[in-house]
Design a protein around this motif. Structure first.
Motif, short mmCIF file in Angstrom:
data_model
loop_
_atom_site.label_atom_id
_atom_site.label_comp_id
_atom_site.label_asym_id
_atom_site.label_seq_id
_atom_site.Cartn_x
_atom_site.Cartn_y
_atom_site.Cartn_z
N GLU A 36 0.38 -1.17 0.13
CA GLU A 36 -0.29 0.04 -0.27
C GLU A 36 0.43 2.04 0.05
N PRO A 266 -5.46 2.39 1.87
CA PRO A 266 -5.84 0.87 2.01
C PRO A 266 -5.52 0.63 0.73
N ASN A 267 -5.14 -0.90 -0.07
CA ASN A 267 -5.81 -1.15 -1.15
C ASN A 267 -6.97 -2.02 -1.59
#
Length: 641
Positions: A36, A266-267
């Protein structure tokens, strides 16, 4: 599985490599790949200490936790430490890992957790305890601290649940009480020095040194004793030189304490996917059910100017378009109007919104709410907590029905049509009349909307959680109501709400029952936890995975009665298993508050009036910091306790 692998251009001796084809077969594979934006990757060969920060829940929950973000960024500021993240794999991923022999690994370098110097767990919620055991097992680390050899990492835990560490005492080497920004630096320095000196005394020697530092509790150095009838009697110190009482760590200067300005983006979407500003620590309102309000005393504010600087850096480094102003009661920040104006001015050309997640009815300002929702409008959330004034006085909520109706009237006149009201059920002295008061308030709010707007599109959501007595509060002695009684109350309240414009939601009473048992448990609950894990309990905070029957079986197998801990009203003078873990507030103060609750007497907010005698400021040498009208007033409301 274990192979030489290049990450960030340097080799790692042991990494976990999962076949992408296999990873694609689990839900949300992005939970497990790392990479990330703003995550930190270091070569373990270039540092003196490696830390695996573990959150015993799924990625989306873990990534939303501010405390872990702070400690991760703080340690990675050091050249001699590599801190990495580890989250609990969802059951489908766990099944894959066990089938293929993959150990639990870190997101940054895919290093097996067992290869780190120390493994740190955050204890936010009792119903995550089973995940801690499961993560240790997945990591290949013996669950019981007594079974770990010198080659195993040090297992450390902190967070609010550490203030009753006993149910986890058999599994954790070291508990850290209180705020960790300063103490974690000392922890890292101590471990590094111990390693460089050749690990004198082995792991026990390290723990002995750590046990003498403020906030550190090594349960292996203490032995609980029980009376002939099985009641907790006292905790014996079995290692010379360690303290009988462990006192929490506290950060006195909140203005200058480290705060991360490069949050990991975040992904995938997470629970709280936004920038976060912590306005202040602590709360002095004194709600008697609230553990956080006691654990994080006293109030210590940041200045608006500093907060705006932090916000600018966070937005520039993350690209977020929303800033959440976070504290236990954000609307109690003394400079909130000025801060909101400055933030809106700072980001007026970037469409960055500001949100206030935690509001009290009596401090609610419609002017502020209008300002923060200029960019993005949302519903209004308020927390009366109880349905009648009598019960609100019992819990020391300090708000009135008039406060609620005034706040709602202002909101409705300014365009709001949705209101969410939070309540608790099963509070001390509660009657059905108090429950009926919840429905009555909901109808009054809805009718007020209709009266003001002459429309029928308003919506009121009533959300009711079941009360769980927590340690270090004035309600710690109160026995939780039986599950059957909570469920009766839930259905009774449901029967009183018949308007389709009022939504009613309530929490599972059985989960609350288990939570209460562990919240007020002693060391004997460690055996229950192990039995529950063997039965397959995990992710117990998730409704779809919680299995009440398995937990009851675990208690039976361990020969322990959950109601002894959850439902028993305790004598105010009996020894408590957590008496040795101190947050600074005196037991005498909590006893007085319990008696005042039974009398329905209010206790004022010490932040602006005289000291109420909880003892925190004097005991810990910390003062209230309140920037009223833009001027710092360090300790101005602190009096002799």
């Amino acid at each position: 599985m274990h192979t030489q692998f290049l990450i960030g251009g340097f080799p790692l001796s042991r990494t976990v490599v999962i076949d992408p084809v296999l990873l694609s077969k689990v839900s949300k594979p992005a939970r497990y790949v790392g990479g990330e934006w703003n995550s930190v990757v270091k070569n373990h060969e270039d540092v003196k200490l490696t830390v695996a920060y573990c959150f015993p829940d799924v990625y989306e929950v873990a990534m939303s936790h501010l405390g872990l973000r702070i400690l991760y960024a703080l340690l990675n500021e050091r050249d001699d430490v590599a801190a990495e993240r580890v989250y609990a794999p969802w059951p489908d991923m766990e099944a894959l890992m066990r089938q293929k022999g993959y150990p639990l690994y870190s997101l940054e370098t895919k290093t097996p957790v067992v290869d780190f110097d120390f493994v740190g767990f955050t204890l936010q919620y009792e119903m995550s305890f089973s995940n801690i055991l499961n993560m240790l097992d997945l990591a290949g680390i013996p669950m019981f601290s007594k079974d770990r050899g010198e080659d195993m990492p040090l297992v450390v835990a902190g967070g609010p649940c550490a203030y009753n560490a006993e149910p986890l005492a058999d599994y954790i080497d070291l508990f850290c009480l209180g705020e960790s920004e300063e103490s974690v630096q000392l922890l890292a320095d101590t471990i590094i020095e111990w390693k460089e000196q050749g690990k004198p005394g082995g792991k026990k020697g390290l723990l002995k040194t750590l046990a003498t530092q403020q906030g550190n509790y090594v349960p292996a150095f203490y032995t609980p004793h029980y009376t002939a009838d099985g009641a907790f009697d006292f905790l014996e110190v079995t290692e010379p030189g360690v303290p009988a009482t462990i006192e929490k760590c506290v950060v006195a200067d909140e203005e200058h304490v480290f705060f991360p300005t490069k949050p990991i983006v975040p992904n995938i979407d997470i629970v709280h996917n936004r920038a976060v500003l912590e306005l202040f620590r602590g709360c002095s309102r004194g709600c008697r059910f609230c553990q956080a309000g006691m654990l994080y005393r006293p109030v210590r504010e940041k200045t608006p100017e500093h907060l705006v600087q932090l916000a600018r850096q966070i937005i520039d480094n993350s690209g977020y378009n929303e800033i959440s102003l976070m504290s236990l009661s954000s609307a109690d920040y003394s400079c909130l109007p000025e801060l909101v104006d400055q933030l809106l001015e700072e980001f007026k050309d970037q469409k960055v919104s500001v949100s206030l997640p935690s509001l009290r009815i009596d401090s609610f300002s419609i002017d502020i709410a209008k300002k923060v929702q200029q960019v993005r409008k949302s519903g209004l959330t308020l927390a009366p907590e109880a349905g009648t004034q009598r019960l609100r006085d019992v819990i020391n909520k300090g708000v009135t029905e008039e406060n609620l109706m005034q706040a709602c009237e202002n909101a409705f006149r300014n365009g709001w049509s949705t209101v969410k009201l939070y309540f608790m059920m099963g509070l001390p002295t509660e009657t059905d009349e108090d429950l009926a008061g919840i429905a009555d308030l909901a109808y009054k709010v809805l009718n007020l909307y209709r009266q003001i707007t002459h429309k029928n599109n308003g919506k009121v959501t009533v959300s009711v959680s079941s009360f769980v007595p927590k340690t270090h509060t004035s309600f710690q002695w109160f026995g939780q109501l039986p599950v059957a009684e909570i469920e009766r109350k839930q259905q009774y309240l449901k029967s009183l709400i018949r308007d389709k414009h009022i939504s009613y939601h309530y929490h599972d009473a059985r989960t609350g029952h288990m939570e209460a048992a562990f919240a007020r448990g002693d060391r004997r609950l460690g055996a229950v936890l192990y039995e529950a894990w063997k039965l397959g309990c995990k992710f117990d905070g998730w409704t779809e995975l919680f299995d009440y029957d398995k937990w009851l079986t675990a208690f039976k197998n361990a020969g322990v009665d959950p109601d002894y801990y959850a439902a028993r009203t305790r004598d105010v003078d009996e020894p408590l298993p957590w008496d040795h873990l101190a947050d600074g507030a005196s037991k005498a103060f909590l006893k007085r508050e319990w008696q005042r609750a039974l009398q329905g007497e209010l206790t004022h907010d010490c932040r602006h009036l005289s000291c109420t005698g909880c003892g925190v400021c004097n005991e810990l040498g910390v003062s209230i910091v309140d920037h009223k009208e833009g001027e710092a007033s360090h300790g101005k409301t602190t009096f002799s306790c």
